[in-house]
Design a protein around this motif. Structure first.
Motif, short mmCIF file in Angstrom:
data_model
loop_
_atom_site.label_atom_id
_atom_site.label_comp_id
_atom_site.label_asym_id
_atom_site.label_seq_id
_atom_site.Cartn_x
_atom_site.Cartn_y
_atom_site.Cartn_z
N SER A 7 0.86 -1.18 0.00
CA SER A 7 0.00 0.00 0.00
C SER A 7 0.90 1.24 0.00
CB SER A 7 -0.91 0.02 1.24
OG SER A 7 -1.83 -1.04 1.22
N VAL A 8 0.76 2.06 -1.02
CA VAL A 8 1.48 3.33 -1.10
C VAL A 8 0.58 4.40 -0.49
CG1 VAL A 8 2.59 5.00 -2.61
CG2 VAL A 8 2.65 2.56 -3.19
N VAL A 9 1.05 5.06 0.54
CA VAL A 9 0.25 6.05 1.26
C VAL A 9 0.81 7.44 0.99
CG1 VAL A 9 -0.45 6.89 3.53
CG2 VAL A 9 -0.46 4.43 3.05
N ILE A 10 -0.02 8.31 0.40
CA ILE A 10 0.42 9.64 -0.03
C ILE A 10 -0.43 10.70 0.66
CG2 ILE A 10 0.79 11.17 -2.00
CD1 ILE A 10 0.91 8.69 -3.79
N PRO A 11 0.08 11.35 1.70
CA PRO A 11 -0.63 12.49 2.28
C PRO A 11 -0.48 13.69 1.36
CG PRO A 11 1.48 12.23 3.37
CD PRO A 11 1.37 11.11 2.36
N ALA A 12 -1.55 14.41 1.12
CA ALA A 12 -1.49 15.50 0.14
C ALA A 12 -2.30 16.70 0.62
CB ALA A 12 -2.03 15.02 -1.21
N PHE A 13 -1.62 17.80 0.83
CA PHE A 13 -2.28 19.05 1.19
C PHE A 13 -1.87 20.12 0.17
CE2 PHE A 13 -2.05 23.23 3.36
CZ PHE A 13 -3.42 23.43 3.53
N ASN A 14 -2.85 20.59 -0.62
CA ASN A 14 -2.59 21.59 -1.66
C ASN A 14 -1.37 21.22 -2.50
OD1 ASN A 14 -4.80 23.00 -0.78
ND2 ASN A 14 -3.66 24.62 0.25
N ALA A 15 -1.41 20.00 -3.01
CA ALA A 15 -0.28 19.43 -3.74
C ALA A 15 -0.53 19.37 -5.25
CB ALA A 15 0.02 18.03 -3.22
N ALA A 16 -1.45 20.17 -5.75
CA ALA A 16 -1.83 20.06 -7.16
C ALA A 16 -0.66 20.28 -8.11
CB ALA A 16 -2.95 21.06 -7.47
N ALA A 17 0.31 21.08 -7.71
CA ALA A 17 1.42 21.39 -8.62
C ALA A 17 2.33 20.20 -8.88
CB ALA A 17 2.24 22.55 -8.04
N THR A 18 2.38 19.25 -7.94
CA THR A 18 3.34 18.14 -8.07
C THR A 18 2.70 16.76 -8.03
OG1 THR A 18 3.67 18.14 -5.66
CG2 THR A 18 5.18 19.50 -6.99
N ASP A 46 -6.73 21.76 -6.44
CA ASP A 46 -7.29 20.64 -7.20
C ASP A 46 -6.67 19.30 -6.82
OD1 ASP A 46 -9.06 19.61 -9.15
OD2 ASP A 46 -7.44 19.56 -10.65
N THR A 47 -6.08 19.21 -5.63
CA THR A 47 -5.48 17.94 -5.20
C THR A 47 -6.47 16.79 -5.29
OG1 THR A 47 -3.85 18.99 -3.74
CG2 THR A 47 -4.51 16.73 -3.20
N ARG A 48 -7.66 16.96 -4.74
CA ARG A 48 -8.65 15.89 -4.75
C ARG A 48 -9.05 15.56 -6.19
NH1 ARG A 48 -12.81 13.13 -2.30
NH2 ARG A 48 -14.80 13.16 -3.38
N GLY A 49 -9.23 16.57 -7.03
CA GLY A 49 -9.63 16.32 -8.41
C GLY A 49 -8.59 15.50 -9.16
N ILE A 50 -7.31 15.81 -8.95
CA ILE A 50 -6.24 15.05 -9.61
C ILE A 50 -6.26 13.60 -9.14
CG2 ILE A 50 -3.74 14.81 -9.82
CD1 ILE A 50 -3.60 17.90 -9.61
N ALA A 51 -6.37 13.41 -7.83
CA ALA A 51 -6.39 12.04 -7.30
C ALA A 51 -7.57 11.24 -7.84
CB ALA A 51 -6.43 12.09 -5.77
N LEU A 52 -8.72 11.88 -7.94
CA LEU A 52 -9.90 11.18 -8.45
C LEU A 52 -9.77 10.85 -9.93
CD1 LEU A 52 -12.77 13.09 -6.59
CD2 LEU A 52 -11.92 10.77 -6.15
N ARG A 53 -9.10 11.71 -10.69
CA ARG A 53 -8.89 11.41 -12.11
C ARG A 53 -8.02 10.17 -12.27
NH1 ARG A 53 -9.15 17.04 -12.56
NH2 ARG A 53 -6.89 17.38 -12.41
N TYR A 54 -6.98 10.06 -11.46
CA TYR A 54 -6.16 8.84 -11.52
C TYR A 54 -6.95 7.62 -11.09
CZ TYR A 54 -1.72 11.04 -12.72
OH TYR A 54 -0.71 11.69 -13.39
N ALA A 92 3.71 13.88 -1.44
CA ALA A 92 2.99 14.21 -2.67
C ALA A 92 3.80 15.05 -3.65
CB ALA A 92 1.70 14.95 -2.33
N ASP A 93 5.07 15.30 -3.34
CA ASP A 93 5.91 16.02 -4.30
C ASP A 93 7.20 15.26 -4.64
OD1 ASP A 93 7.02 16.31 -1.80
OD2 ASP A 93 7.36 18.47 -1.95
N ASP A 94 7.34 14.03 -4.13
CA ASP A 94 8.57 13.27 -4.37
C ASP A 94 8.42 12.30 -5.53
OD1 ASP A 94 9.82 14.63 -2.34
OD2 ASP A 94 9.53 13.07 -0.83
N LEU A 95 9.55 11.73 -5.94
CA LEU A 95 9.60 10.83 -7.09
C LEU A 95 10.27 9.52 -6.69
CD1 LEU A 95 10.89 13.44 -9.71
CD2 LEU A 95 8.51 12.73 -9.35
N TRP A 96 9.94 8.44 -7.40
CA TRP A 96 10.56 7.14 -7.16
C TRP A 96 11.16 6.59 -8.45
CZ3 TRP A 96 6.22 4.07 -4.14
CH2 TRP A 96 6.29 4.40 -2.77
#
Length: 355
Positions: A7-18, A46-54, A92-96
């Motif tokens: 389970s990948v857990v991503i906390p996101a607060f106003n993270a729409a840019a990344t 739009d953090t929630r909107g981006i997550a819902l699109r995915y 919510a702004d990092d990369l793997w």
């Protein structure tokens, strides 16, 4: 998916840019049987909107929206909702790197004595371009004393652990935010996990750690206060680590006092300096001065990468490593290693008695 392994857990607060870049990095993982839980922590963009699109495009993704409660609370919400036995937190702004999940999962599945596995990182800018390659991660084995003295992991996106262990450790501590000093929740959980089992390390560079101008980690004084609050909790609640936590607290306090005094904030600097000096012994003075030199060597937020401007995703995970640590850090870790070995022997003896 009925039974994801991770389970990948991503906390996101106003993270729409990344957030989209981060979710793309998860979607590209070589492990397919994972779930991705985005915890929208009361965002107003739009953090929630981006997550819902995915989520609408990939059934492995889902979004949980909660009132803003801070990063620790959001991560705990995600862990509680996780269906997999293994959890990989990701900011919510990092990369793997595409193999990050697979490599760490293999370690945990093969080694029951390991409570946490982590990896090396590169710092990246807002566009995902590498700014700095951090010294290669090497600390492993029984390491709770050394991890108390030195934040070997350095970010919240580099680890993987078992859900059961995280719950047993109490999850991410929300008291730091309640005290107005959030920022060291990762560090505190890592210490708790290291006290429960051995630490494993994959020295390759599997994380791109975003260093944006407004990042919490850029507030050095704030992070020092948060680190000190975490160390107070360790000293109070993990008696085996109390002496190491108190010594580390003193080093942080010394740096914080100097910062306040250098800024002309005598009202904060003098009390911190006076408290640091209370009961101080020559070794702690030397430790504090050594820590100051170490920070001056390593705190430069931006350094020339091997190829300036090159995107994180174009690097091989073992490419252009930064080897070595400061002499002070090497000496300090060497001094603490016998304590970790003794701690491991004690844990093994206790387990043999209890079965």
């Amino acid at each position: 998916m009925l039974s994801p392994r991770v389970s990948v857990v991503i906390p996101a607060f106003n993270a729409a840019a990344t957030l989209a870049d981060t979710l793309d990095a998860v979607r590209d993982q070589s492990v397919a049987d994972l779930e991705v839980i985005v915890v929208d922590d009361g965002s107003t963009d739009d953090t929630r909107g981006i997550a819902l699109r995915y989520a609408s495009q990939d059934r492995r993704f889902r979004c949980i929206s909660v009132p803003n409660g801070g990063v620790a609370s959001a991560r705990n919400t995600g862990i509680a909702a996780a269906r997999a036995p293994y959890v990989a937190p990701l900011d919510a702004d990092d990369l793997w790197h595409p193999d990050k999940t697979a490599r760490q999962l293999a370690v945990l599945m093969a080694r029951a004595e390991v409570s946490m596995v982590y990896c090396s990182r590169r710092n990246v800018d807002a566009q995902g371009r590498v700014l700095k390659t951090i010294s290669k991660a090497t600390l492993s084995g029984w390491a709770c004393h050394r991890m108390t003295a030195f934040n070997a992991v350095g970010n919240g996106s580099a680890i993987m652990f078992r859900k059961a262990d995280a719950l047993r450790a109490g999850g991410y501590d929300t008291r730091l935010r309640q005290q107005g000093v959030q920022g060291s929740e990762d560090y505190l959980l890592q210490i708790r996990l290291a006290a429960m089992g051995q630490v494993a390390v994959d020295g390759d560079y599997l994380v791109g750690y975003r260093k944006s101008a407004n990042a919490m980690s850029n507030d050095d004084a704030g992070m020092l206060r948060s680190r000190m609050a975490a160390l107070r909790i360790v000293a109070d609640e993990l008696p085996e680590l109390a002496a190491t936590a108190r010594a580390t607290y003193k080093r942080c306090q010394f740096i914080l006092a100097l910062k306040h005094l250098a800024a002309g904030n005598w009202g904060k600097g003098l009390p911190q300096a006076a408290d640091w000096a209370r009961g101080i012994n020559p070794k702690l003075v030397g430790d504090s001065l050594g820590y100051l030199q170490h920070r001056r060597r390593t705190r430069d937020p931006v350094a020339i990468a091997s190829e300036p401007g090159r995107p994180f995703g174009t690097y091989r995970c073992n490419e252009a490593p930064e080897e070595g640590t400061s002499g002070y850090l090497e000496r300090m870790l060497a001094e603490l290693e016998p304590l970790d070995l003794a701690y491991g022997v004690g844990r093994a003896a206790a387990q043999s008695l209890t079965g």
